[in-house]
Design an enzyme around this catalytic site. Structure first.
Site, PDB file in Angstrom:
ATOM      1  N   SER A   9      -8.608  -2.174  -2.687  1.00  0.00           N
ATOM      2  CA  SER A   9      -8.241  -2.058  -1.274  1.00  0.00           C
ATOM      3  C   SER A   9      -7.964  -3.466  -0.772  1.00  0.00           C
ATOM      4  O   SER A   9      -8.164  -4.445  -1.501  1.00  0.00           O
ATOM      5  CB  SER A   9      -9.409  -1.454  -0.497  1.00  0.00           C
ATOM      6  OG  SER A   9     -10.517  -2.348  -0.579  1.00  0.00           O
ATOM      7  N   ASN A  18      -7.644   9.157  -7.008  1.00  0.00           N
ATOM      8  CA  ASN A  18      -8.383   7.915  -6.714  1.00  0.00           C
ATOM      9  C   ASN A  18      -9.889   8.155  -6.648  1.00  0.00           C
ATOM     10  O   ASN A  18     -10.350   9.078  -5.970  1.00  0.00           O
ATOM     11  CB  ASN A  18      -7.955   7.353  -5.353  1.00  0.00           C
ATOM     12  CG  ASN A  18      -6.515   6.884  -5.344  1.00  0.00           C
ATOM     13  OD1 ASN A  18      -5.789   7.070  -6.312  1.00  0.00           O
ATOM     14  ND2 ASN A  18      -6.106   6.279  -4.250  1.00  0.00           N
ATOM     15  N   HIS A  62     -12.645  10.183   1.980  1.00  0.00           N
ATOM     16  CA  HIS A  62     -13.286   9.086   1.242  1.00  0.00           C
ATOM     17  C   HIS A  62     -14.783   9.176   1.432  1.00  0.00           C
ATOM     18  O   HIS A  62     -15.262   9.254   2.548  1.00  0.00           O
ATOM     19  CB  HIS A  62     -12.780   7.740   1.755  1.00  0.00           C
ATOM     20  CG  HIS A  62     -11.306   7.556   1.566  1.00  0.00           C
ATOM     21  ND1 HIS A  62     -10.413   7.588   2.597  1.00  0.00           N
ATOM     22  CD2 HIS A  62     -10.573   7.353   0.441  1.00  0.00           C
ATOM     23  CE1 HIS A  62      -9.189   7.398   2.123  1.00  0.00           C
ATOM     24  NE2 HIS A  62      -9.257   7.265   0.818  1.00  0.00           N
ATOM     25  N   GLY A  63     -15.509   9.116   0.338  1.00  0.00           N
ATOM     26  CA  GLY A  63     -16.962   9.235   0.413  1.00  0.00           C
ATOM     27  C   GLY A  63     -17.409  10.577  -0.144  1.00  0.00           C
ATOM     28  O   GLY A  63     -16.584  11.368  -0.639  1.00  0.00           O
ATOM     29  N   ASP A  77      -4.432  -0.705  -2.861  1.00  0.00           N
ATOM     30  CA  ASP A  77      -4.774   0.570  -2.228  1.00  0.00           C
ATOM     31  C   ASP A  77      -4.956   0.392  -0.706  1.00  0.00           C
ATOM     32  O   ASP A  77      -5.612  -0.556  -0.274  1.00  0.00           O
ATOM     33  CB  ASP A  77      -6.124   0.974  -2.879  1.00  0.00           C
ATOM     34  CG  ASP A  77      -6.529   2.396  -2.621  1.00  0.00           C
ATOM     35  OD1 ASP A  77      -5.650   3.254  -2.482  1.00  0.00           O
ATOM     36  OD2 ASP A  77      -7.750   2.644  -2.583  1.00  0.00           O
ATOM     37  N   ASP A 109      -0.580   2.391   3.838  1.00  0.00           N
ATOM     38  CA  ASP A 109      -1.274   3.442   4.589  1.00  0.00           C
ATOM     39  C   ASP A 109      -0.951   3.303   6.078  1.00  0.00           C
ATOM     40  O   ASP A 109      -1.606   2.578   6.810  1.00  0.00           O
ATOM     41  CB  ASP A 109      -2.791   3.325   4.350  1.00  0.00           C
ATOM     42  CG  ASP A 109      -3.567   4.362   5.157  1.00  0.00           C
ATOM     43  OD1 ASP A 109      -2.925   5.156   5.878  1.00  0.00           O
ATOM     44  OD2 ASP A 109      -4.805   4.378   5.063  1.00  0.00           O
TER      45      ASP A 109
END
Ligand code: 13P
Length: 305
Positions: free
Chosen positions: A50, A251, A191-192, A90, A112
């Site tokens: 990222s 991912n 995410h997570g 990312d 993004d």
């Protein structure tokens, strides 16, 4: 012969219905563990950073070490060209930062702009594509909002809002106008991980509609590669179905971070006098390898180089 490019492997994955894992890292122990397991299993692999991870690690350092690791895997049976290891920036949020990653030698970049209005997202993505394309770098875009930016454990049920899911027609318009190579979709993924370790089911019905809208359209949306973010904790059967529908890149970050930090913490708690990094990092390194091994098995990318 040089390493076959990332497009070659994405096309192969789509044809044969498997997916390439993108595994994120922010230090060399993690990077080494990911590559070592991918090399053992003969799996092409994408290493992700990222913006935050790459600022900690260094863009040029990541590229230099990708090259070193490619070279080293030659002798581990990955052929003359070495293991196909690719670097992706990312969740880049600006053209300027993605340009830096491209200039440093990344193989692909992800813009993004999912929190921007669609028009603005399209405008900046087009700039990124224009810069990336003639340098041979692939571009991933995103339409729809994927849960959260943070990579963490959720103690409460994660609520997916219907309006955050990718709208198939907007996806079509975005891909058509920007000519990105890959599209990240929001289909109930985030995410997570929920604290139970298993996240709610994916909206495979929405994925099928997005896929259909893109494949049926005339013009340049047909060949788009679909990407699933937030792969940690996603029910395994859903991952298998998503791959059948058309996902070719998945991912993973949170599961790697939890394994690494949890094992490091446990080891240091149990051995408070150990101060030698190459000794106290071993458990953490092995735990990253185990996550990568499980995911490569699930994605079906082993023995594909
Ligand atoms: P997870 O942290 O849920 O694995 O998601 C990672 C990701 O999508 C990185 O882009």
């Amino acid at each position: 012969m040089g390493v076959k490019n990332i497009k070659y492997y994405l096309e192969k994955a789509r044809k044969e219905q498997w997916a390439i894992g993108q595994f994120n890292f922010s230090d060399f122990t993690q990077m080494k563990a990911i590559v070592s397991k991918a090399s053992e299993l003969k799996s092409p692999v994408i290493l992700g950073t990222s913006e935050g991870e790459s600022k900690f690690f260094g863009l040029e350092e990541a590229v230099a070490l990708r090259n070193v690791l490619r070279k080293k895997t030659r002798s581990a049976g990955s052929g003359q060209a070495g293991l196909p290891i690719f670097l992706n920036l990312d969740h880049g949020h600006s053209f300027e930062y993605l340009k830096q990653a491209i200039d440093a030698g990344y193989d692909m970049v992800h813009f993004d702009g999912s929190k921007l209005p669609l028009e603005e997202n399209i405008k900046i993505t087009k700039e990124v594509v224009k810069y990336a394309k003639w340098r041979g770098v692939m571009v991933e875009g995103e339409v729809g909002r994927i849960g959260t930016d943070a990579s963490k454990l959720y103690s409460e049920k994660f609520e997916i809002k219907e309006e955050d899911l990718t709208n198939p027609l907007q996806a079509q318009e975005y891909v058509d106008k920007t000519r990105v190579d890959l599209l990240a979709v929001s289909i109930g993924n985030f995410h997570g991980i929920e604290i139970s370790g298993i996240d709610p089911n994916l909206r495979l019905d929405i994925l099928a509609k997005i896929n259909e809208a893109l494949r049926q359209a005339q013009g340049n949306t047909k060949n788009i590669f679909l990407v699933l973010h937030g792969g940690s904790g996603t029910p395994e059967d859903d991952i298998k179905e998503a791959i059948k529908i058309g996902i070719v890149k998945i991912n993973i970050n949170t599961e790697l971070r939890l394994a690494f930090s949890g094992n490091l913490r446990r080891f240091l708690d149990a051995n408070p006098e150990e101060v030698t990094p190459y000794k106290f990092l071993i458990d953490a390194e092995n735990s990253v390898e185990k996550v990568v091994e499980r995911k490569i098995g699930l994605f079906g990318s082993g023995n594909k180089i």
